[in-house]
Design a protein around this motif. Sequence first.
Motif, PDB file in Angstrom:
ATOM      1  N   TYR A  27       0.839  -1.207   0.000  1.00  0.00           N
ATOM      2  CA  TYR A  27       0.000   0.000   0.000  1.00  0.00           C
ATOM      3  C   TYR A  27       0.871   1.253   0.000  1.00  0.00           C
ATOM      4  O   TYR A  27       0.557   2.253  -0.652  1.00  0.00           O
ATOM      5  CB  TYR A  27      -0.924   0.014   1.211  1.00  0.00           C
ATOM      6  CG  TYR A  27      -2.228  -0.704   1.004  1.00  0.00           C
ATOM      7  CD1 TYR A  27      -3.290  -0.076   0.357  1.00  0.00           C
ATOM      8  CD2 TYR A  27      -2.417  -1.997   1.455  1.00  0.00           C
ATOM      9  CE1 TYR A  27      -4.506  -0.724   0.170  1.00  0.00           C
ATOM     10  CE2 TYR A  27      -3.624  -2.660   1.278  1.00  0.00           C
ATOM     11  CZ  TYR A  27      -4.657  -2.022   0.630  1.00  0.00           C
ATOM     12  OH  TYR A  27      -5.857  -2.664   0.446  1.00  0.00           O
ATOM     13  N   GLU A  90      -9.570  -6.446   5.731  1.00  0.00           N
ATOM     14  CA  GLU A  90      -9.802  -5.109   5.191  1.00  0.00           C
ATOM     15  C   GLU A  90      -8.702  -4.698   4.214  1.00  0.00           C
ATOM     16  O   GLU A  90      -8.958  -3.962   3.251  1.00  0.00           O
ATOM     17  CB  GLU A  90      -9.877  -4.091   6.330  1.00  0.00           C
ATOM     18  CG  GLU A  90     -11.074  -4.256   7.247  1.00  0.00           C
ATOM     19  CD  GLU A  90     -12.387  -3.922   6.552  1.00  0.00           C
ATOM     20  OE1 GLU A  90     -12.365  -3.099   5.605  1.00  0.00           O
ATOM     21  OE2 GLU A  90     -13.418  -4.473   6.943  1.00  0.00           O
ATOM     22  N   LEU A 108      -5.212   0.030  -5.963  1.00  0.00           N
ATOM     23  CA  LEU A 108      -5.763  -0.057  -4.609  1.00  0.00           C
ATOM     24  C   LEU A 108      -5.953   1.315  -3.982  1.00  0.00           C
ATOM     25  O   LEU A 108      -5.239   2.265  -4.298  1.00  0.00           O
ATOM     26  CB  LEU A 108      -4.826  -0.876  -3.722  1.00  0.00           C
ATOM     27  CG  LEU A 108      -4.806  -2.396  -3.933  1.00  0.00           C
ATOM     28  CD1 LEU A 108      -3.804  -3.024  -2.984  1.00  0.00           C
ATOM     29  CD2 LEU A 108      -6.174  -2.988  -3.718  1.00  0.00           C
ATOM     30  N   LYS A 109      -6.880   1.380  -3.050  1.00  0.00           N
ATOM     31  CA  LYS A 109      -7.093   2.565  -2.232  1.00  0.00           C
ATOM     32  C   LYS A 109      -7.017   2.152  -0.770  1.00  0.00           C
ATOM     33  O   LYS A 109      -7.537   1.111  -0.379  1.00  0.00           O
ATOM     34  CB  LYS A 109      -8.452   3.201  -2.530  1.00  0.00           C
ATOM     35  CG  LYS A 109      -8.559   3.812  -3.924  1.00  0.00           C
ATOM     36  CD  LYS A 109      -9.912   4.501  -4.104  1.00  0.00           C
ATOM     37  CE  LYS A 109      -9.996   5.131  -5.478  1.00  0.00           C
ATOM     38  NZ  LYS A 109     -11.316   5.805  -5.705  1.00  0.00           N
ATOM     39  N   TRP A 110      -6.365   2.982   0.025  1.00  0.00           N
ATOM     40  CA  TRP A 110      -6.247   2.707   1.462  1.00  0.00           C
ATOM     41  C   TRP A 110      -7.642   2.694   2.071  1.00  0.00           C
ATOM     42  O   TRP A 110      -8.392   3.650   1.931  1.00  0.00           O
ATOM     43  CB  TRP A 110      -5.385   3.770   2.106  1.00  0.00           C
ATOM     44  CG  TRP A 110      -5.152   3.593   3.578  1.00  0.00           C
ATOM     45  CD1 TRP A 110      -5.565   4.424   4.569  1.00  0.00           C
ATOM     46  CD2 TRP A 110      -4.443   2.539   4.227  1.00  0.00           C
ATOM     47  NE1 TRP A 110      -5.162   3.972   5.791  1.00  0.00           N
ATOM     48  CE2 TRP A 110      -4.464   2.801   5.619  1.00  0.00           C
ATOM     49  CE3 TRP A 110      -3.785   1.394   3.783  1.00  0.00           C
ATOM     50  CZ2 TRP A 110      -3.862   1.974   6.555  1.00  0.00           C
ATOM     51  CZ3 TRP A 110      -3.171   0.562   4.713  1.00  0.00           C
ATOM     52  CH2 TRP A 110      -3.220   0.849   6.072  1.00  0.00           C
ATOM     53  N   PRO A 111      -8.026   1.594   2.743  1.00  0.00           N
ATOM     54  CA  PRO A 111      -9.426   1.422   3.167  1.00  0.00           C
ATOM     55  C   PRO A 111      -9.822   2.146   4.450  1.00  0.00           C
ATOM     56  O   PRO A 111     -10.977   2.057   4.869  1.00  0.00           O
ATOM     57  CB  PRO A 111      -9.531  -0.090   3.357  1.00  0.00           C
ATOM     58  CG  PRO A 111      -8.155  -0.524   3.742  1.00  0.00           C
ATOM     59  CD  PRO A 111      -7.225   0.380   2.992  1.00  0.00           C
ATOM     60  N   PHE A 112      -8.895   2.857   5.106  1.00  0.00           N
ATOM     61  CA  PHE A 112      -9.211   3.461   6.399  1.00  0.00           C
ATOM     62  C   PHE A 112      -9.034   4.974   6.375  1.00  0.00           C
ATOM     63  O   PHE A 112      -8.141   5.507   5.708  1.00  0.00           O
ATOM     64  CB  PHE A 112      -8.309   2.885   7.497  1.00  0.00           C
ATOM     65  CG  PHE A 112      -8.347   1.393   7.603  1.00  0.00           C
ATOM     66  CD1 PHE A 112      -9.506   0.728   7.993  1.00  0.00           C
ATOM     67  CD2 PHE A 112      -7.222   0.631   7.312  1.00  0.00           C
ATOM     68  CE1 PHE A 112      -9.539  -0.645   8.096  1.00  0.00           C
ATOM     69  CE2 PHE A 112      -7.252  -0.744   7.414  1.00  0.00           C
ATOM     70  CZ  PHE A 112      -8.408  -1.389   7.800  1.00  0.00           C
TER      71      PHE A 112
END
Length: 216
Positions: A27, A90, A108-112
């Motif tokens: 990430y 997650e 991808l995108k950081w999920p938080f």
Amino acid sequence: MDGLSGAASVIAVIDISAKIVSLCLQYSKAVRGAKDDIERVQGKVSDITHILEQIKQLLDSQDKTQLSATQGLFSSLTKCLKELENLQVELEPGKGRKTMSRIGFRALKWPFTSKQVDKIVSSLKGCEQTLSLALQVDQTTAVLSIDQKLDLAKLPIAHGASYDSHTEEHNARCLPNTRTALLQDITKWAQDKDSKSIFWLSGMATSGYHPYLRGL
């Protein structure tokens, strides 16, 4: 928690921690706007891994029945494992994995959010502190156990040479050829009228050395 299940639980948490650290690294390369949050999660998971590796070494090297603190970590390890498993779910691409493999990890995108990361780090910090405290307690126990193994009562002794022994009280003289040079120095000092009034012998405690006084 017996030694086997304890070690197995530790290894399980170490394994999933390594996977999460690996995901965070990916990430970090793919996402630009959340590097600080990614590094915070990665750093805290790495801290937990480091402590668990020390716990595993302790479990492998010591009598596990004496490690009461780390033996009582089953519930804490279970909680920590559950939190890390949720975190892994997650972070992993999930259903879109095949798509991601085709277009690359950069999609991808950081999920938080940062607030969510605050909660994650706070929760992981609680696990870290519990594990760290148990490690410190049992490391201290292990050191004390080593000290206790040095049983002074089992050391060899010279019979008749103990402190305050009276075995040779009526034969208070040196054995032949004992400290001859020193005895010569004392004799020379005693016979020399110009020598100082005190001849001082120094040595370790209980070695029997004491000052000699000339008659004045």
